[in-house]
Motif scaffolding. Structure first.
Motif, PDB file in Angstrom:
ATOM      1  N   LYS A  15      25.412 -44.566  23.275  1.00 52.37           N
ATOM      2  CA  LYS A  15      24.338 -45.370  23.866  1.00 52.37           C
ATOM      3  C   LYS A  15      24.699 -46.850  23.836  1.00 52.37           C
ATOM      4  CE  LYS A  15      20.369 -42.467  22.737  1.00 52.37           C
ATOM      5  NZ  LYS A  15      19.081 -42.429  22.033  1.00 52.37           N
ATOM      6  N   ASP A  16      25.157 -47.316  22.675  1.00 53.35           N
ATOM      7  CA  ASP A  16      25.529 -48.731  22.549  1.00 53.35           C
ATOM      8  C   ASP A  16      26.738 -49.060  23.412  1.00 53.35           C
ATOM      9  OD1 ASP A  16      23.485 -49.125  20.724  1.00 53.35           O
ATOM     10  OD2 ASP A  16      24.786 -48.912  18.974  1.00 53.35           O
ATOM     11  N   GLU A  17      27.747 -48.211  23.362  1.00 55.13           N
ATOM     12  CA  GLU A  17      28.972 -48.450  24.130  1.00 55.13           C
ATOM     13  C   GLU A  17      28.689 -48.456  25.629  1.00 55.13           C
ATOM     14  OE1 GLU A  17      31.914 -49.343  23.069  1.00 55.13           O
ATOM     15  OE2 GLU A  17      31.406 -49.143  20.960  1.00 55.13           O
ATOM     16  N   PHE A  18      27.844 -47.526  26.075  1.00 50.97           N
ATOM     17  CA  PHE A  18      27.526 -47.449  27.496  1.00 50.97           C
ATOM     18  C   PHE A  18      26.814 -48.724  27.948  1.00 50.97           C
ATOM     19  CE2 PHE A  18      24.862 -46.479  31.138  1.00 50.97           C
ATOM     20  CZ  PHE A  18      25.771 -45.860  31.989  1.00 50.97           C
ATOM     21  N   TRP A  21      29.295 -51.490  28.129  1.00 49.39           N
ATOM     22  CA  TRP A  21      30.228 -51.246  29.232  1.00 49.39           C
ATOM     23  C   TRP A  21      29.603 -51.552  30.598  1.00 49.39           C
ATOM     24  CZ3 TRP A  21      30.241 -46.544  32.454  1.00 49.39           C
ATOM     25  CH2 TRP A  21      31.350 -46.445  33.296  1.00 49.39           C
ATOM     26  N   ARG A  22      28.350 -51.103  30.795  1.00 52.07           N
ATOM     27  CA  ARG A  22      27.689 -51.291  32.088  1.00 52.07           C
ATOM     28  C   ARG A  22      26.877 -52.578  32.172  1.00 52.07           C
ATOM     29  NH1 ARG A  22      28.580 -47.502  36.370  1.00 52.07           N
ATOM     30  NH2 ARG A  22      26.685 -48.422  37.186  1.00 52.07           N
ATOM     31  N   GLY A  23      26.707 -53.243  31.039  1.00 47.16           N
ATOM     32  CA  GLY A  23      25.898 -54.460  31.040  1.00 47.16           C
ATOM     33  C   GLY A  23      24.425 -54.170  31.256  1.00 47.16           C
ATOM     34  N   VAL A  24      23.981 -53.050  30.704  1.00 46.19           N
ATOM     35  CA  VAL A  24      22.574 -52.657  30.827  1.00 46.19           C
ATOM     36  C   VAL A  24      21.989 -52.482  29.429  1.00 46.19           C
ATOM     37  CG1 VAL A  24      22.902 -51.512  33.054  1.00 46.19           C
ATOM     38  CG2 VAL A  24      23.124 -50.177  30.943  1.00 46.19           C
ATOM     39  N   LYS A  25      20.675 -52.377  29.380  1.00 46.12           N
ATOM     40  CA  LYS A  25      19.982 -52.121  28.116  1.00 46.12           C
ATOM     41  C   LYS A  25      20.390 -50.743  27.600  1.00 46.12           C
ATOM     42  CE  LYS A  25      15.323 -51.870  26.243  1.00 46.12           C
ATOM     43  NZ  LYS A  25      13.905 -51.883  26.570  1.00 46.12           N
ATOM     44  N   ARG A  26      20.480 -50.610  26.291  1.00 49.36           N
ATOM     45  CA  ARG A  26      20.798 -49.332  25.648  1.00 49.36           C
ATOM     46  C   ARG A  26      19.884 -48.250  26.224  1.00 49.36           C
ATOM     47  NH1 ARG A  26      19.181 -46.735  20.679  1.00 49.36           N
ATOM     48  NH2 ARG A  26      20.989 -45.975  19.548  1.00 49.36           N
ATOM     49  N   CYS A  27      20.461 -47.116  26.581  1.00 43.23           N
ATOM     50  CA  CYS A  27      19.656 -46.056  27.184  1.00 43.23           C
ATOM     51  C   CYS A  27      20.152 -44.687  26.727  1.00 43.23           C
ATOM     52  CB  CYS A  27      19.691 -46.144  28.705  1.00 43.23           C
ATOM     53  SG  CYS A  27      21.328 -45.951  29.437  1.00 43.23           S
ATOM     54  N   GLY A  28      19.362 -43.680  27.006  1.00 44.69           N
ATOM     55  CA  GLY A  28      19.711 -42.321  26.635  1.00 44.69           C
ATOM     56  C   GLY A  28      20.648 -41.670  27.636  1.00 44.69           C
ATOM     57  N   ALA A  30      20.266 -39.121  29.799  1.00 43.32           N
ATOM     58  CA  ALA A  30      19.778 -38.872  31.160  1.00 43.32           C
ATOM     59  C   ALA A  30      19.810 -40.157  31.993  1.00 43.32           C
ATOM     60  CB  ALA A  30      18.370 -38.282  31.127  1.00 43.32           C
ATOM     61  N   LYS A  31      19.390 -41.267  31.395  1.00 46.28           N
ATOM     62  CA  LYS A  31      19.394 -42.553  32.114  1.00 46.28           C
ATOM     63  C   LYS A  31      20.835 -43.006  32.377  1.00 46.28           C
ATOM     64  CE  LYS A  31      17.137 -46.079  33.785  1.00 46.28           C
ATOM     65  NZ  LYS A  31      16.315 -45.951  34.973  1.00 46.28           N
ATOM     66  N   ALA A  32      21.724 -42.794  31.420  1.00 43.62           N
ATOM     67  CA  ALA A  32      23.134 -43.166  31.615  1.00 43.62           C
ATOM     68  C   ALA A  32      23.730 -42.378  32.779  1.00 43.62           C
ATOM     69  CB  ALA A  32      23.927 -42.921  30.341  1.00 43.62           C
ATOM     70  N   LEU A  33      23.435 -41.091  32.836  1.00 42.03           N
ATOM     71  CA  LEU A  33      23.912 -40.290  33.965  1.00 42.03           C
ATOM     72  C   LEU A  33      23.353 -40.827  35.272  1.00 42.03           C
ATOM     73  CD1 LEU A  33      23.579 -36.733  32.388  1.00 42.03           C
ATOM     74  CD2 LEU A  33      25.729 -37.824  33.093  1.00 42.03           C
ATOM     75  N   ASP A  34      22.080 -41.207  35.252  1.00 44.40           N
ATOM     76  CA  ASP A  34      21.446 -41.774  36.439  1.00 44.40           C
ATOM     77  C   ASP A  34      22.151 -43.064  36.867  1.00 44.40           C
ATOM     78  OD1 ASP A  34      19.342 -41.682  38.425  1.00 44.40           O
ATOM     79  OD2 ASP A  34      18.435 -43.377  37.355  1.00 44.40           O
ATOM     80  N   HIS A  35      22.469 -43.927  35.896  1.00 42.53           N
ATOM     81  CA  HIS A  35      23.200 -45.164  36.204  1.00 42.53           C
ATOM     82  C   HIS A  35      24.536 -44.869  36.882  1.00 42.53           C
ATOM     83  CE1 HIS A  35      20.915 -48.489  34.491  1.00 42.53           C
ATOM     84  NE2 HIS A  35      20.693 -47.788  33.393  1.00 42.53           N
ATOM     85  N   LEU A  36      25.149 -43.757  36.500  1.00 40.40           N
ATOM     86  CA  LEU A  36      26.449 -43.389  37.055  1.00 40.40           C
ATOM     87  C   LEU A  36      26.346 -42.585  38.337  1.00 40.40           C
ATOM     88  CD1 LEU A  36      28.238 -42.386  33.737  1.00 40.40           C
ATOM     89  CD2 LEU A  36      28.649 -44.446  35.105  1.00 40.40           C
ATOM     90  N   GLY A  37      25.112 -42.247  38.725  1.00 40.72           N
ATOM     91  CA  GLY A  37      24.921 -41.439  39.931  1.00 40.72           C
ATOM     92  C   GLY A  37      25.363 -39.996  39.734  1.00 40.72           C
ATOM     93  N   MET A  38      25.300 -39.540  38.489  1.00 41.22           N
ATOM     94  CA  MET A  38      25.724 -38.182  38.154  1.00 41.22           C
ATOM     95  C   MET A  38      24.498 -37.339  37.808  1.00 41.22           C
ATOM     96  SD  MET A  38      28.933 -39.215  35.690  1.00 41.22           S
ATOM     97  CE  MET A  38      29.571 -37.559  35.504  1.00 41.22           C
TER      98      MET A  38
END
Length: 97
Positions: A15-18, A21-28, A30-38
């Motif tokens: 969560k922290d690394e993502f 890496w993406r310059g976004v607020k720490r997220c879970g 499901a949200k990380a996958l959404d950010h990646l369009g996956m």
């Protein structure tokens, strides 16, 4: 199977690394996958499915982190991304085997 000593004492908070890496607020996951369009594959909160989805996220992160670490190493001797520092890996993204 033998594991390096650091394997038992350190972990990566994806969560922290993502977020870093993406310059976004720490997220879970499901949200990380959404950010990646996956798409989320399988059932959310089912252990094996979550592990596979987290692995997919990390697979997306590693190439950029390896490139970033290589650039940092050139500019700052021994520089590494926090992901590689956590595991004591070489900046080139050496295997965790």
């Amino acid at each position: 199977m033998l594991f390096p000593e650091w394997f038992e004492t350190k972990h990566i908070n994806v969560k922290d690394e993502f977020g870093e890496w993406r310059g976004v607020k720490r997220c879970g996951m499901a949200k990380a996958l959404d950010h990646l369009g996956m798409p989320l594959v399988g059932t959310h909160h089912r252990g094996i499915d979550d592990a596979r989805n987290i692995a997919r996220i990390v697979q997306q992160m590693l190439p950029d982190l390896a490139d970033s670490a290589a650039e940092q190493r050139g500019a700052h001797r021994g520089g590494r991304s926090s992901l590689f520092r956590a595991y004591g890996c070489a900046a080139s993204g050496s295997s965790l085997r």
